[in-house]
Design a protein around this motif. Structure first.
Motif, PDB file in Angstrom:
ATOM      1  N   ASP A  30      -9.403   0.721   7.308  1.00 17.58           N
ATOM      2  CA  ASP A  30      -9.575   1.003   5.933  1.00 17.58           C
ATOM      3  C   ASP A  30      -9.155  -0.321   5.231  1.00 17.58           C
ATOM      4  OD1 ASP A  30     -10.293   1.979   3.455  1.00 17.58           O
ATOM      5  OD2 ASP A  30      -8.257   3.189   3.239  1.00 17.58           O
ATOM      6  N   PRO A  31     -10.023  -1.164   4.430  1.00 15.84           N
ATOM      7  CA  PRO A  31      -9.462  -2.379   3.839  1.00 15.84           C
ATOM      8  C   PRO A  31      -8.497  -1.951   2.728  1.00 15.84           C
ATOM      9  CG  PRO A  31     -11.899  -1.718   3.328  1.00 15.84           C
ATOM     10  CD  PRO A  31     -11.530  -0.934   4.512  1.00 15.84           C
ATOM     11  N   ASP A  32      -8.511  -0.633   2.237  1.00  9.09           N
ATOM     12  CA  ASP A  32      -7.517  -0.351   1.071  1.00  9.09           C
ATOM     13  C   ASP A  32      -6.245   0.126   1.797  1.00  9.09           C
ATOM     14  OD1 ASP A  32      -7.331  -0.025  -1.388  1.00  9.09           O
ATOM     15  OD2 ASP A  32      -7.835   2.256  -1.424  1.00  9.09           O
ATOM     16  N   ILE A  33      -5.732   0.093   2.816  1.00 13.24           N
ATOM     17  CA  ILE A  33      -4.568   0.373   3.473  1.00 13.24           C
ATOM     18  C   ILE A  33      -3.372  -0.504   3.037  1.00 13.24           C
ATOM     19  CG2 ILE A  33      -4.451  -0.998   5.496  1.00 13.24           C
ATOM     20  CD1 ILE A  33      -3.252   2.446   5.413  1.00 13.24           C
ATOM     21  N   TYR A  34      -3.725  -1.643   2.679  1.00 13.22           N
ATOM     22  CA  TYR A  34      -2.605  -2.365   2.074  1.00 13.22           C
ATOM     23  C   TYR A  34      -2.184  -1.669   0.625  1.00 13.22           C
ATOM     24  CZ  TYR A  34      -3.578  -5.677   5.351  1.00 13.22           C
ATOM     25  OH  TYR A  34      -3.881  -6.259   6.837  1.00 13.22           O
ATOM     26  N   HIS A  35      -3.130  -1.448  -0.252  1.00 10.01           N
ATOM     27  CA  HIS A  35      -2.840  -0.596  -1.566  1.00 10.01           C
ATOM     28  C   HIS A  35      -2.299   0.741  -1.268  1.00 10.01           C
ATOM     29  CE1 HIS A  35      -3.328   0.289  -5.566  1.00 10.01           C
ATOM     30  NE2 HIS A  35      -4.044   1.413  -5.407  1.00 10.01           N
ATOM     31  N   THR A  36      -2.487   1.571  -0.207  1.00 10.08           N
ATOM     32  CA  THR A  36      -2.042   2.529   0.085  1.00 10.08           C
ATOM     33  C   THR A  36      -0.477   2.342   0.584  1.00 10.08           C
ATOM     34  OG1 THR A  36      -4.127   3.425   0.855  1.00 10.08           O
ATOM     35  CG2 THR A  36      -2.438   4.537   1.515  1.00 10.08           C
ATOM     36  N   LEU A  37      -0.145   1.430   1.126  1.00  9.57           N
ATOM     37  CA  LEU A  37       1.107   1.236   1.542  1.00  9.57           C
ATOM     38  C   LEU A  37       2.077   0.687   0.626  1.00  9.57           C
ATOM     39  CD1 LEU A  37       0.831   0.126   5.115  1.00  9.57           C
ATOM     40  CD2 LEU A  37       1.585   2.310   4.626  1.00  9.57           C
ATOM     41  N   LEU A  38       1.385   0.259  -0.416  1.00  6.34           N
ATOM     42  CA  LEU A  38       2.088  -0.463  -1.537  1.00  6.34           C
ATOM     43  C   LEU A  38       3.376   0.452  -2.176  1.00  6.34           C
ATOM     44  CD1 LEU A  38       2.365  -3.108  -3.259  1.00  6.34           C
ATOM     45  CD2 LEU A  38       0.714  -2.144  -4.806  1.00  6.34           C
ATOM     46  N   HIS A  39       2.719   1.651  -2.365  1.00  5.52           N
ATOM     47  CA  HIS A  39       3.537   2.658  -3.286  1.00  5.52           C
ATOM     48  C   HIS A  39       4.887   3.182  -2.147  1.00  5.52           C
ATOM     49  CE1 HIS A  39       5.154   5.953  -5.725  1.00  5.52           C
ATOM     50  NE2 HIS A  39       5.146   6.619  -4.716  1.00  5.52           N
ATOM     51  N   PRO A  40       4.724   3.358  -1.172  1.00  7.65           N
ATOM     52  CA  PRO A  40       5.948   3.824  -0.277  1.00  7.65           C
ATOM     53  C   PRO A  40       6.749   2.675   0.084  1.00  7.65           C
ATOM     54  CG  PRO A  40       3.755   4.662   0.722  1.00  7.65           C
ATOM     55  CD  PRO A  40       3.364   3.724  -0.338  1.00  7.65           C
ATOM     56  N   THR A  41       6.335   1.530   0.025  1.00  6.30           N
ATOM     57  CA  THR A  41       7.236   0.524   0.396  1.00  6.30           C
ATOM     58  C   THR A  41       8.286   0.144  -0.673  1.00  6.30           C
ATOM     59  OG1 THR A  41       5.769  -1.232  -0.220  1.00  6.30           O
ATOM     60  CG2 THR A  41       5.940  -1.007   2.160  1.00  6.30           C
ATOM     61  N   GLY A  42       7.593   0.143  -1.971  1.00  6.56           N
ATOM     62  CA  GLY A  42       8.375   0.014  -3.295  1.00  6.56           C
ATOM     63  C   GLY A  42       9.464   1.287  -3.349  1.00  6.56           C
ATOM     64  N   GLU A  43       8.889   2.346  -2.972  1.00  5.20           N
ATOM     65  CA  GLU A  43       9.945   3.577  -3.180  1.00  5.20           C
ATOM     66  C   GLU A  43      10.872   3.506  -2.125  1.00  5.20           C
ATOM     67  OE1 GLU A  43       9.358   8.395  -2.782  1.00  5.20           O
ATOM     68  OE2 GLU A  43       7.465   7.138  -3.213  1.00  5.20           O
ATOM     69  N   PHE A  44      10.731   3.367  -0.985  1.00  7.33           N
ATOM     70  CA  PHE A  44      11.993   3.082  -0.049  1.00  7.33           C
ATOM     71  C   PHE A  44      12.846   2.008  -0.457  1.00  7.33           C
ATOM     72  CE2 PHE A  44       9.259   5.775   2.854  1.00  7.33           C
ATOM     73  CZ  PHE A  44       9.985   6.758   3.164  1.00  7.33           C
ATOM     74  N   SER A  45      12.273   0.966  -1.230  1.00  3.00           N
ATOM     75  CA  SER A  45      13.242  -0.326  -1.376  1.00  3.00           C
ATOM     76  C   SER A  45      13.999   0.378  -2.655  1.00  3.00           C
ATOM     77  CB  SER A  45      12.427  -1.205  -1.748  1.00  3.00           C
ATOM     78  OG  SER A  45      13.067  -2.339  -2.330  1.00  3.00           O
ATOM     79  N   ALA A  46      13.561   1.057  -3.706  1.00  4.94           N
ATOM     80  CA  ALA A  46      14.285   1.424  -4.622  1.00  4.94           C
ATOM     81  C   ALA A  46      15.343   2.584  -4.176  1.00  4.94           C
ATOM     82  CB  ALA A  46      13.454   2.167  -5.681  1.00  4.94           C
ATOM     83  N   ARG A  47      15.059   3.332  -3.460  1.00  8.66           N
ATOM     84  CA  ARG A  47      15.777   4.490  -2.911  1.00  8.66           C
ATOM     85  C   ARG A  47      16.891   3.984  -2.227  1.00  8.66           C
ATOM     86  NH1 ARG A  47      12.608  10.104  -1.577  1.00  8.66           N
ATOM     87  NH2 ARG A  47      11.220  10.017  -3.629  1.00  8.66           N
ATOM     88  N   PHE A  48      16.723   3.133  -1.461  1.00  5.94           N
ATOM     89  CA  PHE A  48      17.919   2.356  -0.673  1.00  5.94           C
ATOM     90  C   PHE A  48      18.675   1.592  -1.292  1.00  5.94           C
ATOM     91  CE2 PHE A  48      15.129   2.785   3.592  1.00  5.94           C
ATOM     92  CZ  PHE A  48      15.709   4.168   3.943  1.00  5.94           C
ATOM     93  N   MET A  49      18.104   0.852  -2.332  1.00  4.40           N
ATOM     94  CA  MET A  49      18.987   0.206  -3.202  1.00  4.40           C
ATOM     95  C   MET A  49      19.953   1.067  -4.124  1.00  4.40           C
ATOM     96  SD  MET A  49      20.190  -2.681  -4.243  1.00  4.40           S
ATOM     97  CE  MET A  49      19.132  -3.823  -3.461  1.00  4.40           C
TER      98      MET A  49
END
Length: 92
Positions: A30-49
């Motif tokens: 799926d070419p939209d996979i990067y958009h799909t992974l955008l939210h979880p990476t930001g969420e994990f970054s914020a949570r760990f910070m």
């Protein structure tokens, strides 16, 4: 021996979401996979910070409890993991 191994177990625990994201990235056409992974990476970054920044206030609030002391001792690992997920978020 046990004291040397626990940072690696913590790193493995902090990297588990990234392994799942990499598996999703590798197994998808799926070419939209990067958009799909955008939210979880930001969420994990914020949570760990947030977890890394909560270490000192928790030590002050719960003086007799060992949990916040462990978190304060290992907050660098959470901060580095937050940076790693933020870097992935920027790439995506």
């Amino acid at each position: 021996m046990h004291a040397r191994l626990y940072p690696y177990w913590l790193w493995l625990l902090l990297a588990l979401p990234a392994f799942g994201m990499a598996a999703g990235l590798a197994g998808s056409d799926d070419p939209d996979i990067y958009h799909t992974l955008l939210h979880p990476t930001g969420e994990f970054s914020a949570r760990f910070m947030i977890i890394a920044m909560l270490a000192s206030p928790l030590v002050l609030i719960f003086r007799g409890w060992r949990g916040p002391r462990w978190l304060q001792k290992n907050r660098r690992y959470f901060g580095v993991a937050a940076f790693g997920y933020a870097a992935l978020h920027t790439v995506f």
